[in-house]
Design an enzyme around this catalytic site. Structure first.
Site, mmCIF file in Angstrom:
data_model
loop_
_atom_site.group_PDB
_atom_site.id
_atom_site.type_symbol
_atom_site.label_atom_id
_atom_site.label_comp_id
_atom_site.label_asym_id
_atom_site.label_seq_id
_atom_site.Cartn_x
_atom_site.Cartn_y
_atom_site.Cartn_z
ATOM 1 N N ASP A 1 -9.311 3.758 -4.076
ATOM 2 C CA ASP A 1 -10.084 2.590 -3.631
ATOM 3 C C ASP A 1 -11.496 2.580 -4.210
ATOM 4 O O ASP A 1 -12.155 3.614 -4.306
ATOM 5 C CB ASP A 1 -10.225 2.605 -2.103
ATOM 6 N N ASP B 1 0.831 -1.218 0.000
ATOM 7 C CA ASP B 1 0.000 0.000 0.000
ATOM 8 C C ASP B 1 0.868 1.273 0.000
ATOM 9 O O ASP B 1 2.109 1.205 0.000
ATOM 10 C CB ASP B 1 -0.943 -0.061 1.213
#
Ligand SMILES: *[C@@H]1O[C@H](CO)[C@@H](O)[C@H](O)[C@H]1NC(C)=O
Ligand SMILES: *[C@@H]1O[C@H](CO)[C@@H](O)[C@H](O)[C@H]1NC(C)=O
Length: 426
Positions: A237, A182
């Site tokens: 996202d 991430d």
């Protein structure tokens, strides 16, 4: 590297190549087809296909499996992960290819241990990650883990930036098969600098580990990440809504020519089954993700999956489109109607077949028509048309095909050319 101005003009280039390619293909007649090596579906710009590939032997087709984040977020523990592995097997999903069981953020303690290693949260993962990997491997599945190319993960666990070799060695020692990496707390360092060190660290472990970049599309990773990872997120996202799903599909589409075996564009994990979209919308979500050669990572609670959700996720014909060995990302080829809501998405498949999705993004039912010319193929060629959701062969028209489609639904077909029949007619 291609500069930003050039990347901004990609849609134009694609349109231009559509315009240039079609007349020459349309004049080809079947006898000529036989003189050529094979029909070319050059409608689709694959000029960047397979250019930059991370050579670790993985991701020859997009990865399939499950990830904890979309449903569980931080509420994970080893019981949930084990029960999910069990459920992937008992539902038959594992047999269909969903083999990665990926733990997302929150598996690790807020602090490294005295040796400086990441440390599974003792309340939720008391048996440790190695035991979990053994459990998952015994079921014929693979285990994925999560870290961050920054000082901390998004949920403020220790990140792996500047600890790449230590953490990669730990993951390898546990038998981990997959790393999602991430982008939080990244100290303002460019992703082009932060992601390659983990690639090299994973490689040095000598264990084959799938490397999934999750840097949210910063600095257009399609242009450089093929050499770094097996897949790269192209957007922010996803969330469980029609707006999010459709906007992400459109953003991911732009990078179609960069996908290929070894490295895929990643428009984020599936929301199918999480409750925020209708059956038709989830079916469209799954169809378009499959056509775009996106990773198929289930994001719902597989332990309590409904029969509707299972029906969508276990459609073998749609999965086969995603896993087709040709590995070319299909794309949006036409839009009509208000806000371009009558959409045709298509792409080439192995054995000279085409996948065609008719996607009704309008607020009411409508008819969508696809003409062979739009797909860049000779209008006199007959195709058999297979409906991948009705699981039926349809009578093959020549030159044109239409379907009535409910609001927000998507029909998906495989077109197989009947060139032998056609040459007999000639
Ligand atoms: C490491 O990289 C080399 C060169 O790209 C590749 O041949 C090899 O398979 C990689 N090894 C692993 C374990 O990923
Ligand atoms: C979901 O995504 C959409 C589109 O990007 C955005 O407008 C919306 O605010 C998001 N919803 C949530 C709850 O994050």
């Amino acid at each position: 590297m291609i500069d930003r101005e050039m990347s901004a003009s990609f849609p134009l280039l694609i349109l231009l190549s559509l315009y240039l390619c079609c007349p020459s293909i349309a004049v080809r007649k079947v006898p000529h087809l036989e003189e050529q090596e094979r029909p070319t579906w050059n409608l689709f710009d694959t000029s960047n296909y397979g250019k930059l590939q991370l050579d670790n032997g993985l991701a020859l087709t997009p990865q399939m499996g499950w990830n904890s984040w979309n449903f569980f977020a931080c509420n994970i523990n080893e019981k949930v992960i084990k029960e999910t592995a069990d459920a992937l097997v008992s539902t038959g999903l594992a047999n269909l290819g969903y083999i990665y069981v990926n733990i997302d953020d929150c598996w690790s303690s807020p602090l490294r241990n005295v040796k400086g290693d990441l440390n599974p949260e003792p309340r939720t993962f008391p048996s440790g990650i190695k035991a979990l990997a053994d459990y998952v491997h015994d079921k014929g599945l693979k285990l994925g883990i999560y870290s961050d190319a920054g000082a901390f993960t998004c949920q403020v666990r220790p990140g792996s930036l500047f600890h790449e070799n230590r953490d990669a060695n730990l993951f390898a020692s546990w038998g981990v098969d997959y790393l999602k990496y991430d982008n939080c707390y990244n100290l303002g360092i460019k992703p082009e600098k932060r992601y390659p060190p983990m690639r090299d660290a994973l490689n040095l472990t000598g264990h084959t580990i799938f490397y999934s970049l999750c840097e949210w599309g910063v600095d257009d990773p399609a242009l450089w990440a093929g050499k770094v990872g097996n897949s790269w997120r192209t957007t922010d996202d996803i969330n469980d809504s029609w707006e999010s799903m459709t906007s992400i599909a459109d953003l991911n589409d732009k990078w179609a020519s960069y996908a290929g075996p070894g490295g895929w564009n990643d428009p984020d994990m599936l929301e199918v089954g999480n409750g925020g979209m209708t059956y038709q919308e989830y079916r469209a979500h799954f169809s378009i993700w499959a056509l775009m050669k996106a990773p198929l990572l289930i994001g719902c609670d597989v332990r309590s999956i409904t029969s509707e959700t299972l029906e969508i996720l276990s459609n073998e014909e749609v999965i086969a489109v995603n896993q087709d060995p040709l590995g070319v990302q299909g794309r949006k080829v036409s839009t009509e109607g208000e806000d371009g809501c009558r959409q045709i998405w298509a792409g080439p498949l192995s054995a000279d077949r085409l996948v065609v999705a008719l996607w009704n993004r309008c607020p009411e039912a409508t008819t969508i028509t696809v003409k062979w010319e739009l797909l860049g193929i000779d209008p006199t060629i007959a195709f058999t048309v297979r409906d991948l959701w009705k699981h039926k062969d349809l009578s093959g028209n020549v030159g044109v095909f239409s379907a009535q489609i409910d609001s927000h639904d998507c029909h998906m077909y495989i077109f197989t050319p009947q060139t032998a029949d056609h040459s007999m007619v000639m």
